[in-house]
Design a protein around this motif. Structure first.
Motif, mmCIF file in Angstrom:
data_model
loop_
_atom_site.group_PDB
_atom_site.id
_atom_site.type_symbol
_atom_site.label_atom_id
_atom_site.label_comp_id
_atom_site.label_asym_id
_atom_site.label_seq_id
_atom_site.Cartn_x
_atom_site.Cartn_y
_atom_site.Cartn_z
ATOM 1 N N ALA A 93 0.831 -1.212 0.000
ATOM 2 C CA ALA A 93 0.000 0.000 0.000
ATOM 3 C C ALA A 93 0.863 1.257 0.000
ATOM 4 O O ALA A 93 0.486 2.280 -0.587
ATOM 5 N N ALA A 94 2.033 1.182 0.617
ATOM 6 C CA ALA A 94 2.912 2.347 0.722
ATOM 7 C C ALA A 94 3.382 2.854 -0.633
ATOM 8 O O ALA A 94 3.714 4.035 -0.770
ATOM 9 N N TRP A 95 3.393 1.985 -1.638
ATOM 10 C CA TRP A 95 3.878 2.425 -2.950
ATOM 11 C C TRP A 95 3.004 3.526 -3.540
ATOM 12 O O TRP A 95 3.424 4.231 -4.453
ATOM 13 N N ASN A 96 1.803 3.698 -3.012
ATOM 14 C CA ASN A 96 0.946 4.791 -3.472
ATOM 15 C C ASN A 96 1.476 6.154 -3.056
ATOM 16 O O ASN A 96 1.190 7.155 -3.726
ATOM 17 N N ILE A 97 2.218 6.221 -1.947
ATOM 18 C CA ILE A 97 2.612 7.539 -1.429
ATOM 19 C C ILE A 97 4.107 7.734 -1.224
ATOM 20 O O ILE A 97 4.515 8.840 -0.874
ATOM 21 N N VAL A 98 4.925 6.706 -1.400
ATOM 22 C CA VAL A 98 6.367 6.915 -1.179
ATOM 23 C C VAL A 98 6.907 7.896 -2.222
ATOM 24 O O VAL A 98 6.425 7.936 -3.359
ATOM 25 N N PRO A 99 7.901 8.693 -1.842
ATOM 26 C CA PRO A 99 8.424 9.713 -2.753
ATOM 27 C C PRO A 99 8.895 9.168 -4.104
ATOM 28 O O PRO A 99 8.749 9.849 -5.120
ATOM 29 N N ALA A 100 9.424 7.947 -4.134
ATOM 30 C CA ALA A 100 9.891 7.392 -5.403
ATOM 31 C C ALA A 100 8.749 7.231 -6.411
ATOM 32 O O ALA A 100 8.965 7.320 -7.617
ATOM 33 N N ASN A 101 7.535 7.028 -5.938
ATOM 34 C CA ASN A 101 6.392 6.866 -6.837
ATOM 35 C C ASN A 101 5.506 8.098 -6.921
ATOM 36 O O ASN A 101 4.852 8.317 -7.932
ATOM 37 N N MET A 102 5.434 8.872 -5.860
ATOM 38 C CA MET A 102 4.528 10.019 -5.860
ATOM 39 C C MET A 102 5.290 11.327 -5.964
ATOM 40 O O MET A 102 4.733 12.322 -6.376
ATOM 41 N N GLY A 103 6.500 11.366 -5.607
ATOM 42 C CA GLY A 103 7.391 12.505 -5.584
ATOM 43 C C GLY A 103 6.926 13.839 -6.140
ATOM 44 O O GLY A 103 5.747 14.113 -6.283
ATOM 45 N N GLY A 104 7.885 14.657 -6.482
ATOM 46 C CA GLY A 104 7.658 16.030 -6.907
ATOM 47 C C GLY A 104 6.671 16.228 -8.037
ATOM 48 O O GLY A 104 5.858 17.153 -7.981
ATOM 49 N N PRO A 105 6.704 15.392 -9.088
ATOM 50 C CA PRO A 105 5.776 15.639 -10.188
ATOM 51 C C PRO A 105 4.309 15.674 -9.764
ATOM 52 O O PRO A 105 3.541 16.486 -10.276
ATOM 53 N N PHE A 106 3.914 14.833 -8.816
ATOM 54 C CA PHE A 106 2.512 14.854 -8.383
ATOM 55 C C PHE A 106 2.192 16.137 -7.629
ATOM 56 O O PHE A 106 1.125 16.711 -7.798
ATOM 57 N N PHE A 107 3.115 16.600 -6.808
ATOM 58 C CA PHE A 107 2.880 17.861 -6.104
ATOM 59 C C PHE A 107 2.932 19.034 -7.082
ATOM 60 O O PHE A 107 2.157 19.970 -6.976
ATOM 61 N N ASP A 108 3.830 18.962 -8.073
ATOM 62 C CA ASP A 108 3.906 20.029 -9.077
ATOM 63 C C ASP A 108 2.628 20.125 -9.895
ATOM 64 O O ASP A 108 2.214 21.208 -10.295
ATOM 65 N N ARG A 109 1.994 18.992 -10.152
ATOM 66 C CA ARG A 109 0.780 18.993 -10.987
ATOM 67 C C ARG A 109 -0.372 19.737 -10.334
ATOM 68 O O ARG A 109 -1.281 20.198 -11.027
ATOM 69 N N ILE A 110 -0.350 19.846 -9.025
ATOM 70 C CA ILE A 110 -1.392 20.622 -8.356
ATOM 71 C C ILE A 110 -1.377 22.053 -8.884
ATOM 72 O O ILE A 110 -2.412 22.645 -9.140
ATOM 73 N N HIS A 111 -0.184 22.601 -9.085
ATOM 74 C CA HIS A 111 -0.065 23.969 -9.599
ATOM 75 C C HIS A 111 -0.496 24.065 -11.058
ATOM 76 O O HIS A 111 -0.825 25.137 -11.539
ATOM 77 N N GLU A 112 -0.491 22.939 -11.774
ATOM 78 C CA GLU A 112 -0.863 22.935 -13.187
ATOM 79 C C GLU A 112 -2.332 22.588 -13.387
ATOM 80 O O GLU A 112 -2.781 22.403 -14.513
ATOM 81 N N GLY A 113 -3.092 22.444 -12.305
ATOM 82 C CA GLY A 113 -4.517 22.208 -12.424
ATOM 83 C C GLY A 113 -4.957 20.764 -12.272
ATOM 84 O O GLY A 113 -6.140 20.480 -12.275
ATOM 85 N N ASN A 114 -4.032 19.812 -12.142
ATOM 86 C CA ASN A 114 -4.421 18.418 -11.900
ATOM 87 C C ASN A 114 -4.582 18.262 -10.402
ATOM 88 O O ASN A 114 -3.647 17.926 -9.698
ATOM 89 N N GLU A 115 -5.769 18.490 -9.932
ATOM 90 C CA GLU A 115 -5.994 18.585 -8.499
ATOM 91 C C GLU A 115 -6.238 17.254 -7.816
ATOM 92 O O GLU A 115 -6.258 17.172 -6.621
ATOM 93 N N GLY A 116 -6.458 16.184 -8.561
ATOM 94 C CA GLY A 116 -6.825 14.924 -7.938
ATOM 95 C C GLY A 116 -5.699 13.932 -7.763
ATOM 96 O O GLY A 116 -5.892 12.893 -7.149
ATOM 97 N N GLY A 117 -4.525 14.202 -8.296
ATOM 98 C CA GLY A 117 -3.437 13.227 -8.272
ATOM 99 C C GLY A 117 -2.999 12.808 -6.887
ATOM 100 O O GLY A 117 -2.933 11.611 -6.575
ATOM 101 N N ILE A 118 -2.690 13.756 -6.028
ATOM 102 C CA ILE A 118 -2.261 13.456 -4.665
ATOM 103 C C ILE A 118 -3.411 12.809 -3.899
ATOM 104 O O ILE A 118 -3.238 11.813 -3.213
ATOM 105 N N ALA A 119 -4.587 13.381 -4.036
ATOM 106 C CA ALA A 119 -5.749 12.882 -3.297
ATOM 107 C C ALA A 119 -6.046 11.428 -3.640
ATOM 108 O O ALA A 119 -6.286 10.608 -2.747
ATOM 109 N N SER A 120 -6.026 11.089 -4.913
ATOM 110 C CA SER A 120 -6.339 9.705 -5.286
ATOM 111 C C SER A 120 -5.281 8.748 -4.764
ATOM 112 O O SER A 120 -5.599 7.629 -4.354
#
Length: 196
Positions: A93-120
């Motif tokens: 389950a951890a692979w959903n949130i560890v930095p190697a899989n979720m890292g910077g690009p998912f947080f960066d996408r929030i600024h680009e309008g993809n608001e659901g990536g981190i939440a999902s």
């Protein structure tokens, strides 16, 4: 006119914040233009409604970022040890949130309008945890929280972190859904309750 049906219930002398700005700062009368077209007041209400879900989602996403910021940072010795402990506690389950899989690009996408990536990812992580894994993850997170900053630590602090992350992620997911389905869902809701 559809707009009048949705916006006609407000008392004439009750201005919301946007309407007050239009009247006071822009000198735009709320009943302008007179006739069959949309008035300034109706345009203000449409603008408010259109931004509500987006602002709600952005606030919840910002809160998710704040929650992750309270954890040890990836790329640091403390962060590396923390994320290894999360992997041990949560298994796959951890692979959903560890930095190697979720890292910077998912947080960066929030600024680009993809608001659901981190939440999902957060919701998938929490959904896949067994009760014992959730307790273990809460212990890992709680032990990493700075009690002087957040007021609590240990398993209880970790449980609060998990619950807060879960509710924030749920709010983002729900707000994203409403962007596309709100009008029909709300109309069905009101109709069903009127007929109950």
């Amino acid at each position: 006119m559809i707009v009048n049906r949705y916006f006609g219930s407000k008392q004439p002398d009750e201005y919301d914040e946007l309407e007050q700005h239009l009247v006071q700062d822009l000198n735009a009368p709320l009943d302008w233009p007179e006739g069959d077209g949309l008035t300034v007041s109706q345009v203000a209400q449409i603008a408010s409604a259109a931004t509500c879900d987006s602002a709600y989602s952005r606030a919840a996403n910002g809160h998710l970022i704040d929650l992750f910021a309270a954890l040890p940072l990836p790329g640091t010795p403390d962060g590396s040890a923390f994320w290894r402990r999360i992997l041990d506690a949560a298994d796959e389950a951890a692979w959903n949130i560890v930095p190697a899989n979720m890292g910077g690009p998912f947080f960066d996408r929030i600024h680009e309008g993809n608001e659901g990536g981190i939440a999902s990812r957060v919701l998938s992580f929490l959904e896949e945890l067994t009760p014992s894994q959730r307790a273990d993850v809460a212990e890992v997170i709680g032990s990493s929280l700075d009690k002087s900053t957040v007021g609590v630590s240990g398993r209880y602090g970790g449980e609060l972190w998990l619950r807060d992350a879960e509710m924030s992620a749920w709010r983002v997911a729900l707000a994203s859904r409403r962007e596309f389905e709100a009008a029909q869902d709300r109309e069905r809701f009101f109709e069903a309750w009127r007929n109950a």
